[in-house]
Motif scaffolding. Structure first.
Motif, PDB file in Angstrom:
ATOM      1  N   LEU A   1       0.847  -1.190   0.000  1.00 43.26           N
ATOM      2  CA  LEU A   1       0.000   0.000   0.000  1.00 43.26           C
ATOM      3  C   LEU A   1       0.883   1.240   0.000  1.00 43.26           C
ATOM      4  O   LEU A   1       1.769   1.383   0.855  1.00 43.26           O
ATOM      5  N   LEU A   2       0.649   2.135  -0.949  1.00 42.34           N
ATOM      6  CA  LEU A   2       1.359   3.416  -0.985  1.00 42.34           C
ATOM      7  C   LEU A   2       0.669   4.374  -0.031  1.00 42.34           C
ATOM      8  O   LEU A   2      -0.483   4.758  -0.235  1.00 42.34           O
ATOM      9  N   LEU A   3       1.373   4.735   1.023  1.00 43.19           N
ATOM     10  CA  LEU A   3       0.790   5.615   2.038  1.00 43.19           C
ATOM     11  C   LEU A   3       0.842   7.070   1.586  1.00 43.19           C
ATOM     12  O   LEU A   3       1.501   7.412   0.606  1.00 43.19           O
ATOM     13  N   ALA A   4       0.124   7.922   2.330  1.00 45.60           N
ATOM     14  CA  ALA A   4       0.113   9.352   2.014  1.00 45.60           C
ATOM     15  C   ALA A   4       1.547   9.859   1.920  1.00 45.60           C
ATOM     16  O   ALA A   4       2.374   9.590   2.791  1.00 45.60           O
ATOM     17  N   GLU A   5       1.823  10.590   0.829  1.00 39.81           N
ATOM     18  CA  GLU A   5       3.196  10.987   0.545  1.00 39.81           C
ATOM     19  C   GLU A   5       3.498  12.413   0.983  1.00 39.81           C
ATOM     20  O   GLU A   5       2.655  13.285   0.908  1.00 39.81           O
ATOM     21  N   GLN A   6       4.728  12.611   1.407  1.00 42.09           N
ATOM     22  CA  GLN A   6       5.254  13.962   1.485  1.00 42.09           C
ATOM     23  C   GLN A   6       5.614  14.372   0.064  1.00 42.09           C
ATOM     24  O   GLN A   6       5.575  13.545  -0.847  1.00 42.09           O
ATOM     25  N   GLU A   7       5.934  15.635  -0.129  1.00 42.93           N
ATOM     26  CA  GLU A   7       6.263  16.090  -1.482  1.00 42.93           C
ATOM     27  C   GLU A   7       7.614  15.534  -1.896  1.00 42.93           C
ATOM     28  O   GLU A   7       8.644  15.844  -1.314  1.00 42.93           O
ATOM     29  N   LEU A   8       7.582  14.634  -2.890  1.00 45.74           N
ATOM     30  CA  LEU A   8       8.806  14.058  -3.430  1.00 45.74           C
ATOM     31  C   LEU A   8       9.020  14.592  -4.831  1.00 45.74           C
ATOM     32  O   LEU A   8       8.064  14.922  -5.538  1.00 45.74           O
ATOM     33  N   PHE A   9      10.265  14.648  -5.245  1.00 44.25           N
ATOM     34  CA  PHE A   9      10.583  15.229  -6.547  1.00 44.25           C
ATOM     35  C   PHE A   9      11.785  14.501  -7.122  1.00 44.25           C
ATOM     36  O   PHE A   9      12.866  14.522  -6.522  1.00 44.25           O
ATOM     37  N   GLY A  10      11.580  13.822  -8.225  1.00 45.01           N
ATOM     38  CA  GLY A  10      12.673  13.080  -8.817  1.00 45.01           C
ATOM     39  C   GLY A  10      12.206  12.289 -10.018  1.00 45.01           C
ATOM     40  O   GLY A  10      11.066  12.422 -10.487  1.00 45.01           O
ATOM     41  N   GLN A  11      13.093  11.449 -10.521  1.00 44.84           N
ATOM     42  CA  GLN A  11      12.848  10.680 -11.738  1.00 44.84           C
ATOM     43  C   GLN A  11      11.563   9.861 -11.669  1.00 44.84           C
ATOM     44  O   GLN A  11      10.712   9.936 -12.551  1.00 44.84           O
ATOM     45  N   TYR A  12      11.428   9.072 -10.602  1.00 42.62           N
ATOM     46  CA  TYR A  12      10.300   8.140 -10.531  1.00 42.62           C
ATOM     47  C   TYR A  12       8.983   8.860 -10.291  1.00 42.62           C
ATOM     48  O   TYR A  12       7.940   8.455 -10.795  1.00 42.62           O
TER      49      TYR A  12
END
Length: 348
Positions: free
Chosen positions: A77-88
């Motif tokens: 399960l993908l949990l609530a995310e913080q702001e991520l920034f990158g290739q994927y």
């Protein structure tokens, strides 16, 4: 004599690692779309890979900062995310057909435009998007420097491989301007407008600059690179521009997710650029562009090396020139080039 058993195991291990690298973005997109637990078996069947490859890909995503919960008999399960920034993050969100495909992300570059030109010279396909978290030598119009700190803003350059005449290339900047304004409006609701030809403004202050460059040989257009810098996060501006610059943080009251913003801009650009290419001009986009033009029907100063003059901006024509009505009723078609346009009492 070689140990073929060991060799086969090494090759299998390398194959599993490559599988996991290639599909990280796809798994991320799949988990985000599902919004619930997804079994490892379903992921294996969906992507046609081994359980080991799925496990390794999940592990690599966790190392990138994604919060993925693994529960026995339920799955991932993908949990609530913080702001991520990158290739994927960018790849997993990109929902276009060609614009922004592929993405090439860098933690730091001298300039996304310089990298894009190098890639274009080396055969990069149309739609390739160069994105950097920071630039060490960012540039704006007329060679001006563009402040490009890490973890704060958006810096990207799109590669185009046109099949149209050189004289049409300048219109692409205006198409990108529309796309950026639309992307900002969609993601955070701010009333982004265009200050002709290549600035995006909110509340009368600049939030984005666009710089297009091209390679031409004997009237043949090899490529165009369109660089865009958007002020996103909380930041202080140098005193000399503090009264004319702003950010999405200042205008929207929160940090806009950068990956989502880029994807939104690419989606809008793909649509508008398709319309432009089919028509061979900006004709079908005129009404839409002119509605976004911040100084339409306002008095402006045209700073032309041949002589400054004032008039009322009436919008653009089908080839992207700004139509400025002079006091005597005549209309000047102002080509961007070395000409700048300012409001009579300030920036806009």
């Amino acid at each position: 004599m070689k140990n073929t058993g060991t060799q086969d195991k090494n090759e299998e291990k390398e194959s599993i690692i490559q599988e996991s690298i290639d599909m990280k973005s796809e798994i991320l997109a799949f988990l985000r779309q599902r919004g619930d637990y997804v079994s490892g078996q379903e992921l294996c069947e969906h992507f046609g890979v081994s359980r080991t490859a799925v496990w390794k890909a999940i592990g690599q995503l966790k190392k990138e900062g994604y919060h993925i919960e693994a529960v026995q008999n339920r799955g991932y399960l993908l949990l609530a995310e913080q702001e991520l920034f990158g290739q994927y993050e960018l790849e997993s969100r990109m929902n276009t057909k060609w614009a922004g495909r592929p993405v090439k992300f860098y933690n730091s570059l001298n300039s996304t435009n310089l990298q894009a030109k190098l890639d274009a010279e080396n055969g990069a396909a149309e739609g390739t998007l160069i994105v950097a978290d920071m630039q060490t030598a960012g540039r704006g119009r007329k060679g001006r420097s563009w402040s490009s700190p890490a973890g704060t803003n958006v810096y990207f350059t799109l590669i185009l491989k046109p099949d149209y005449a050189v004289e049409k290339a300048s219109m692409v900047t205006l198409v990108m301007g529309m796309a950026v304004a639309e992307g900002i409006r969609e993601i955070c609701g701010a009333e982004a407008q265009i200050k002709w030809p290549n600035d995006i403004v909110i509340s009368g202050k600049k939030v984005c600059g666009i710089l297009a460059e091209m390679s031409v040989e004997r009237e043949y257009l090899h490529y165009i690179v369109i660089g865009t810098g958007i002020n996103v996060g909380e930041q202080s501006f140098p005193e000399e521009i503090a009264d004319v610059a702003t950010s999405l943080w200042a205008e929207c009251g929160y940090k806009v997710p950068r990956a989502e913003l880029i994807v939104s801009v690419m989606k809008a650009f793909e649509e508008y650029y398709g319309i432009f290419r089919e028509a061979g001009s900006l004709e079908p986009l005129l009404d839409r562009y002119n509605r976004l033009l911040v100084n339409r029907d306002r008095e402006v100063r045209v700073l032309d090396p041949k002589g400054e003059f004032r008039g009322i901006a009436r919008g653009i024509n089908r080839t992207g020139e700004l139509l400025v009505e002079r006091p005597d009723g005549s209309v000047a078609e102002v080509y961007a080039g070395e000409v700048s346009v300012r409001g009579v009492y300030g920036y806009v």
